[in-house]
Design an enzyme around this catalytic site. Structure first.
Site, short mmCIF file in Angstrom:
data_model
loop_
_atom_site.label_atom_id
_atom_site.label_comp_id
_atom_site.label_asym_id
_atom_site.label_seq_id
_atom_site.Cartn_x
_atom_site.Cartn_y
_atom_site.Cartn_z
N LYS A 285 0.85 -1.20 0.00
CA LYS A 285 0.00 0.00 0.00
C LYS A 285 0.88 1.25 0.00
O LYS A 285 2.08 1.19 0.31
CB LYS A 285 -0.90 -0.01 1.25
N TYR B 206 14.89 30.35 7.67
CA TYR B 206 13.78 31.18 8.16
C TYR B 206 13.71 31.21 9.68
O TYR B 206 13.84 30.18 10.33
CB TYR B 206 12.46 30.65 7.61
C1 LIG Z 1 -0.33 -1.57 6.86
C2 LIG Z 1 -0.93 -2.84 7.30
C3 LIG Z 1 -0.13 -3.99 7.53
C4 LIG Z 1 1.38 -3.94 7.52
O1 LIG Z 1 1.85 -3.52 8.79
P1 LIG Z 1 3.43 -3.44 9.10
O2 LIG Z 1 3.49 -3.05 10.53
O3 LIG Z 1 3.99 -2.40 8.19
O4 LIG Z 1 3.96 -4.80 8.83
C5 LIG Z 1 -0.77 -5.19 7.80
N1 LIG Z 1 -2.12 -5.24 7.87
C6 LIG Z 1 -2.92 -4.16 7.71
C7 LIG Z 1 -4.39 -4.31 7.81
C8 LIG Z 1 -2.35 -2.93 7.43
O5 LIG Z 1 -3.14 -1.85 7.28
#
Ligand SMILES: *Cc1c(COP(=O)(O)O)cnc(C)c1O
Length: 407
Positions: free
Chosen positions: A47, A277
């Site tokens: 993702k 800044y």
């Molecule tokens: C993002 C996500 C993962 C992965 O989690 P990590 O801690 O990066 O391994 C697994 N399951 C779901 C539902 C997620 O949203």
């Protein structure tokens, strides 16, 4: 000026600002995760453009290394993988009333389902004249999506009713853990108990489950009793540790992303020179400043304080505010400006040879390594290299591919 990079032969032709992703590091991490999770299989979670690493090349590398599944949040992310020709089992789990369930069913994308989507999912199955593949999500305690335990049996009734009509198949039951990165906390045991009960009820209700899954990266390493049939690995695929107290190296993981640029300008300045800044920093004595052409528009957190930058085998600290396009390091009075000007500047990478890591930037910014890599913006081109091809002395020319927007 001739710049030789320590990264890779292809690095000689890198864009001046790049997030370099080593696909062999991705494969190494997936192979390690398969060993740790065995006999359970591994879903590579890609993702958010593979946590900023480039979803399509990372997905391909993960599958080459033996990942069995791909996971994404949104249906659109799954469809992008299909459009690239990736046909591996893929699960998308976060939807709204406007999600394109029909396209997902048509593309053979498995759907995570928290109950409320069932009507739209069967409507999509009717349109596509093909049963939807559904993973029912039980909320075992995280309080995000998923069915609460008190409604689980009524959702099972509804789902199995549709299953009997041939409109869907419940192929999975899953959940997500809240505190697996803190292995001493008791809530994970509670979540696993609720999960086992939910799985048993689903099986009793007539669901022929292919996969039961709850483990994320921290649980893969700390809770073997959470592995079930499949583990969902995100941050660990990218070679970063999910634990605050354990490094990637401790776990045998290899960080895949190196964020690098070139020093834009170097100059000597007097004592009391204000920087950036707000003039929140002034040089304590005569010094030299190095200008680094990455800023918050590139995803470097503006709130970070003293983030590290590696230049010519030395690590310097960012001083003054991070601006939209740039930031400044204090090189100190002894700096060899000839050596520094135009040299490669690495914000984070593998951490080998004492170089800075995404964890260092997470500490500097008061956040987690997940956010550091994921927020690198599209203005920074992703360059995919393959250190395995390099070692096998294949032509390096073939190894560098650009994904994401070139600036
Ligand atoms: C993002 C996500 C993962 C992965 O989690 P990590 O801690 O990066 O391994 C697994 N399951 C779901 C539902 C997620 O949203």
């Amino acid at each position: 000026m001739g710049v030789t990079s320590t990264l890779h032969p292809a690095a000689e032709r890198l864009p001046e600002r790049a997030a370099v992703v080593d696909l062999e590091a991705i494969r190494h991490n997936v192979r390690l995760l398969r060993t740790v999770a065995a006999p359970s299989r591994v879903m590579a979670v890609v993702k958010a453009d593979a946590y900023g690493h480039g979803a399509v090349p990372v997905a391909r590398a993960a599958l080459e290394a033996g990942a069995s599944w791909l996971g994404v949040a949104h249906i659109g992310e799954a469809l992008a993988l299909r459009a690239a020709g990736i046909e591996a089992p893929t699960l998308a789990w976060l939807h709204t009333a406007e999600s394109n369930f029909s396209a997902a069913v048509g593309a053979g994308v498995d759907l995570g389902c928290s109950g409320w989507e069932l009507g739209q999912i069967v409507q999509a199955a009717r349109e596509q004249e093909r049963p939807a593949r559904v993973h029912l999500k039980i909320d075992t305690g995280l309080g995000r999506n998923g069915v609460t335990p008190d409604r689980w049996e009524s959702v099972l009734d509804e789902a199995t009713d549709y299953q009997d009509q041939g409109l869907l198949r419940v192929v999975g039951v899953f959940s997500h853990l809240a505190v697996a990165d803190e292995p001493d906390r008791p809530e994970t045991d509670v979540q696993l108990d609720v999960f086992r009960d939910a799985v048993a009820l689903a099986e009793d209700a007539g669901c022929d489950l292919e996969v039961r899954h709850i483990a994320n990266s921290p649980a893969i390493f700390s809770r073997p009793d959470s592995h079930f049939d499949l583990v969902r690995a995100g941050i660990s695929v990218y070679g970063l540790s999910p634990f605050p107290e354990q490094s990637a190296r401790d776990l045998g993981l290899r960080p895949a992303m190196t964020l690098r640029t070139l020093v834009s300008q170097c100059k000597r300045v007097p004592a009391g020179q204000g920087v950036s800044y707000g003039l929140t920093y002034r040089t304590p004595g005569e010094s030299a400043l190095g200008l680094i052409p990455l800023g918050y528009a590139d995803g470097v957190p503006r709130t970070s304080d003293g983030g590290p930058v590696r230049i010519a085998d030395r690590t310097y600290r960012v001083v003054g505010r991070v601006a939209m396009d740039q930031m400044v390091v204090d090189l100190g009075p002894e700096a060899d400006l000839e050596a520094v000007a135009g040299s490669e500047a690495v914000l984070f990478g593998t951490g080998e040879d004492g170089g800075p890591t995404a964890d260092d930037w997470a500490r500097a910014a008061g956040t987690i390594n997940y956010e550091i890599v994921t927020r690198i913006s599209p203005r920074v081109p992703r360059i995919h290299v393959d250190s395995a091809e390099h070692r096998a002395s294949a032509p390096a020319d073939a190894a560098a591919t650009t994904a994401g927007g070139a600036a």
